[in-house]
Enzyme design. Structure first.
Site, PDB file in Angstrom:
ATOM      1  CD  GLU A 181       3.434   0.239  -2.185  1.00 26.33           C
ATOM      2  OE1 GLU A 181       2.835  -0.817  -1.895  1.00 26.33           O
ATOM      3  OE2 GLU A 181       4.450   0.640  -1.575  1.00 26.33           O
ATOM      4  CG  HIS A 182      -0.866   1.116   0.752  1.00 28.45           C
ATOM      5  ND1 HIS A 182      -1.480   0.296   1.673  1.00 28.45           N
ATOM      6  CD2 HIS A 182       0.458   0.810   0.816  1.00 28.45           C
ATOM      7  CE1 HIS A 182      -0.564  -0.464   2.272  1.00 28.45           C
ATOM      8  NE2 HIS A 182       0.613  -0.154   1.773  1.00 28.45           N
TER       9      HIS A 182
ATOM     10  CG  HIS B 244       4.172   2.783   2.312  1.00 30.58           C
ATOM     11  ND1 HIS B 244       3.340   2.671   3.407  1.00 30.58           N
ATOM     12  CD2 HIS B 244       4.292   1.531   1.813  1.00 30.58           C
ATOM     13  CE1 HIS B 244       2.984   1.411   3.563  1.00 30.58           C
ATOM     14  NE2 HIS B 244       3.542   0.694   2.617  1.00 30.58           N
TER      15      HIS B 244
ATOM     16  CD  GLU C 179       2.444  -1.795   5.140  1.00 32.90           C
ATOM     17  OE1 GLU C 179       3.459  -2.062   4.464  1.00 32.90           O
ATOM     18  OE2 GLU C 179       1.490  -1.120   4.682  1.00 32.90           O
TER      19      GLU C 179
END
Length: 412
Positions: free
Chosen positions: A48-49, A45, A125
């Site tokens: 991905e960022h 993840h 997040e």
């Protein structure tokens, strides 16, 4: 749909939709939270960022501005089994959009300053999930169902692991998993064949890890029963009850999908009608299934006032026990079949949905069933099939996750 395989093994699946004016393009990578060791928890993840944080040719701001300039949407997501970077643009901007995606994919700089800044963003997040009880209760459920396997971990990671991420960890992870055999490019819409040639020229030459390191996710996950509770000063009590489900390639998966529709997947489902409409015990109550390559789950969720929690759970258990002992009706099955076929067909009217379907099917299943074949499979499901899967699913082998204020009387 057509399929082009590059010389290095990268697959391009492309479906022409000439009646549209848009093109959806996705880069799919078979790398998700299932592939992380404990020290890498959340790294899929995180990467991905980071692909949005600047390349050797473009700053993060330039990436955003250039997509805005062509009126395109760009996004990405990470799941337990994959990461997807995708865009939807007008057909005449497709190659420009792909050029930017290629730059992000191959030339991201992973600047250490940006890495540190993004850690704070992702911690926020994660906090937002914890501030959303209906999301948090579901994530906690997975940690109970599969406590000894990466499939049970949250995708975002935790503070301890995030704090240790650095450029070398990113490079090592991508070297291991961002390899040609793990990459699919999916296109759907009104594209020119030159776009496929352009993609092949950009993705067809790079090489990956020749050693072919086995994925961590090759270990079979084992479902466990259990209970997790969390007290939080909120207005509602939230509960998820999880049962063992089916893997993506299971032949009986459509039996389970139809059972889901009947139990709690629609407004006419038993959970919705009994708990919300007849008894008024909850505003939100439903069921859903999740299926991955090696395992799955069937989950029932409800959110209600603390004083109604026990009544709601008793009703949930009574409904599942009744379905298990008496079965579903022919009318329920017929309605569920039509609902499922409509969901599939209506969901494939956009270029983006077609791109997602083709990309995921190629990456995870390496097969593509036609719409007519899928409808035939749905129509062939018998009431005895659904009753059998209900009998096997609703057992004492279940996991439970509850988030509620301290004032709530917990039913377990």
């Amino acid at each position: 749909m057509k399929k082009t395989i590059c010389a290095n093994g990268v697959r391009i699946v492309h479906e022409k939709m000439p009646y549209t004016r848009s093109v959806a393009i996705g880069i799919w990578v078979k790398a998700g939270s299932l592939d992380e060791n404990k020290a890498e928890w959340g790294l899929s993840h995180f990467i991905e960022h980071m692909l949005f944080k600047g390349t050797t040719n473009r700053s993060a701001k330039a990436i955003a501005e250039q997509f805005d300039r062509i009126g395109g949407d760009i996004n990405a997501y990470t799941s337990k089994e994959m990461t997807c970077f995708y865009t939807t643009v007008l057909d005449y901007h497709a190659e420009k959009a792909m050029e930017i995606l290629v730059d992000m994919f191959f030339h991201s700089v992973f600047d250490e300053t940006e890495i540190e800044k993004e850690k704070s963003v992702i911690l926020d997040e994660i906090a937002s999930v914890e501030d959303t009880p209906d999301d948090d209760v579901d994530e906690r459920l997975w940690s109970v169902m599969y406590p000894n396997h990466p499939i049970g971990r949250s995708i975002g990671g935790v503070k301890d692991t995030l704090g240790k991420f650095n450029r070398k960890m990113i490079d090592d992870y991508m070297s291991r998993l961002y390899t040609p055999e793990n990459i699919v490019i999916s296109i759907a819409g009104n594209y020119d064949e030159k776009l496929v040639d352009f993609i092949e020229s950009k993705f067809g030459a790079f090489s990956g890890n020749a050693k072919g390191i086995d994925s961590i996710s090759d270990v079979q996950p084992i479902f466990k029963s259990g209970l997790t509770t969390k007290h939080k000063e909120i207005e509602q009590a939230h509960i998820c009850i999880g049962y063992p489900g089916l893997a993506l390639n299971e032949k009986r998966l459509h039996d389970l999908i139809l059972l889901d529709s009947i139990v709690g997947g629609t407004m006419s489902s038993r959970l919705f009608q009994e708990i919300r409409e007849e008894q008024g015990l909850a505003y939100s109550v439903f069921s859903y299934y999740s299926s991955y390559t090696m395992a799955g789950s069937f989950v029932i969720y409800g959110g209600t006032s603390p004083e109604q929690l026990e009544n709601m759970v008793v009703t949930m258990d009574r409904i599942t026990a009744q379905i298990k002992s008496e079965g579903v009706t022919e009318l329920e099955l017929s309605n569920a079949k039509e609902q499922l076929k409509a969901t599939i067909l209506l969901g494939l009217e956009s270029t983006e949905s077609r791109m997602h379907r083709n990309g995921k099917n190629e990456l995870v299943l390496n097969e593509h069933k036609g719409i007519d074949e899928v409808q035939s499979i749905i129509d062939s499901v018998k009431i005895t099939d659904v009753n059998q899967i209900a009998y096997e699913t609703f057992t004492d082998k279940r996991a439970i996750s509850i988030i509620a204020p301290k004032s709530a009387a917990l039913p377990f």
